[in-house]
Design an enzyme around this catalytic site. Sequence first.
Site, PDB file in Angstrom:
ATOM      1  N   HIS A 190       0.830  -1.202   0.000  1.00 29.11           N
ATOM      2  CA  HIS A 190       0.000   0.000   0.000  1.00 29.11           C
ATOM      3  C   HIS A 190       0.868   1.257   0.000  1.00 29.11           C
ATOM      4  CE1 HIS A 190      -3.869   2.041   1.795  1.00 29.11           C
ATOM      5  NE2 HIS A 190      -3.303   2.762   0.833  1.00 29.11           N
ATOM      6  N   HIS A 219       1.383   5.167  -2.135  1.00 29.44           N
ATOM      7  CA  HIS A 219       0.866   6.148  -3.091  1.00 29.44           C
ATOM      8  C   HIS A 219       1.964   7.163  -3.415  1.00 29.44           C
ATOM      9  CE1 HIS A 219      -3.155   4.613  -2.452  1.00 29.44           C
ATOM     10  NE2 HIS A 219      -3.118   4.898  -1.168  1.00 29.44           N
ATOM     11  N   ALA A 259      -4.302   8.413  -3.786  1.00 30.44           N
ATOM     12  CA  ALA A 259      -5.710   8.007  -3.665  1.00 30.44           C
ATOM     13  C   ALA A 259      -6.616   9.198  -3.427  1.00 30.44           C
ATOM     14  CB  ALA A 259      -5.858   6.987  -2.536  1.00 30.44           C
ATOM     15  N   HIS A 310     -10.613   1.449  -2.341  1.00 27.20           N
ATOM     16  CA  HIS A 310     -10.039   2.697  -1.833  1.00 27.20           C
ATOM     17  C   HIS A 310     -10.852   3.883  -2.318  1.00 27.20           C
ATOM     18  CE1 HIS A 310      -7.169   5.316  -0.041  1.00 27.20           C
ATOM     19  NE2 HIS A 310      -6.212   4.399   0.064  1.00 27.20           N
ATOM     20  N   TYR A 361     -12.313   7.517   4.505  1.00 29.01           N
ATOM     21  CA  TYR A 361     -11.541   6.308   4.194  1.00 29.01           C
ATOM     22  C   TYR A 361     -12.028   5.122   5.025  1.00 29.01           C
ATOM     23  CZ  TYR A 361      -7.824   8.579   1.410  1.00 29.01           C
ATOM     24  OH  TYR A 361      -7.105   9.227   0.432  1.00 29.01           O
ATOM     25  N   HIS A 391      -6.240   0.002   5.354  1.00 31.11           N
ATOM     26  CA  HIS A 391      -6.351   0.663   6.660  1.00 31.11           C
ATOM     27  C   HIS A 391      -6.801  -0.332   7.728  1.00 31.11           C
ATOM     28  CE1 HIS A 391      -7.591   3.525   3.331  1.00 31.11           C
ATOM     29  NE2 HIS A 391      -6.341   3.852   3.605  1.00 31.11           N
ATOM     30  N   GLU A 412       1.456   2.573   3.752  1.00 27.84           N
ATOM     31  CA  GLU A 412       0.836   3.748   3.140  1.00 27.84           C
ATOM     32  C   GLU A 412       1.766   4.967   3.118  1.00 27.84           C
ATOM     33  OE1 GLU A 412      -3.623   5.852   3.312  1.00 27.84           O
ATOM     34  OE2 GLU A 412      -2.829   4.804   5.060  1.00 27.84           O
TER      35      GLU A 412
END
Length: 358
Positions: free
Chosen positions: A6, A8, A72, A178, A194, A223, A284
């Site tokens: 995960h 981004h 995201a 997501h 989220y 998450h 993340e």
Amino acid sequence: MIIDIHGHYTTAPHPLKDYRARQIEALKTPLADSFEEEIKISDDQIRESLEKSQLKTMRERKVDMTIFSPIAGQMGHHIGNLITSQRWSVHCNNLIHRVTELYPKNFIGVCQLPQSTGVSPKNSAAELERCVKELGFVGCNLNPDPSGGHWKDPPLIDKYWYPIYEKMVELDVPAMIHVSGSCNANFHPTGAHYINGDTTAFMQFIQGDLFKDFPTLRFIIPHGGGAVPYHWGRYRGLAQDMGKPPLKDFLLKNVFFDTCVYHKPGIELLLKVIPTDNILFGSEIYGAVKGVDPDTGHNYDDTKRYIDAVDGVSVADRVKIYEKNAYRVYPRIKRSEEHTSELQSRLHLVCRLLLEKK
């Protein structure tokens, strides 16, 4: 190998964000659908955006590879129309591809889909296919609420979504559920929207029989699964009241959770409630929380530190969380990575984890 599933590109070079600002500004004019520009970003700009951020942090935390996708929160499917979303998604996905070309041993791509409120997901299938077949991506991010917090589209169990599921099955790729940004003032984007999206998706899966129609379809709920692990008894009970099979048989062959939970007690709960076979390492970086926890002196998003500190988790289970489950859920990693063989990688990881425990 330790795989973070995960990540981004939150540090993307400014020309990408500048393009988006001009695209949104053009929506105020009659020529909105004709707006298009080339985005000029050099390889050096990409390197500079990563070497001092994601890559630096990965190296410090001993993470080998990140499954990497566009930001995201800026997918922005509620902005403009399908044409707007299509052009924005292509630019974002192409930039992720350039990252994977520059750093093939560190990043592998997952795509943003060109979704738009009220537009059939079948319109996203072509971009998914392009990204997988031409760019070597291994999955996609699927937004269950393209309206940005108003939930205007049907639930994920509705046949409305079947065209994108059919393409996912055909390509053998999973989707991370997501949401994107929130345009509803009631829902903070990362603190509420989220987590709402994650939890809502799981409840929708309970309410339907989606995996009877698509037995090989795979989803990752990020998450840490939102509120799901904390309320596992509630969801088991609801499923039972609906006459559904036990959740471990009904959903856990198809639904997986990441470890983007930013405190050790949360990780302990996740590992206690959810079977290890359904947990994939994720952090993340850089995402919702970038600061340092004053109680520990470490970054909130250093989730590997929490996993390593949990007692009673065997080396075999850690290997599953850090690597083996990622290969199983994202099987195209095997076909595209440039690392050593899977067996060599597994042995190397076991040795690393044993040394770290000492």
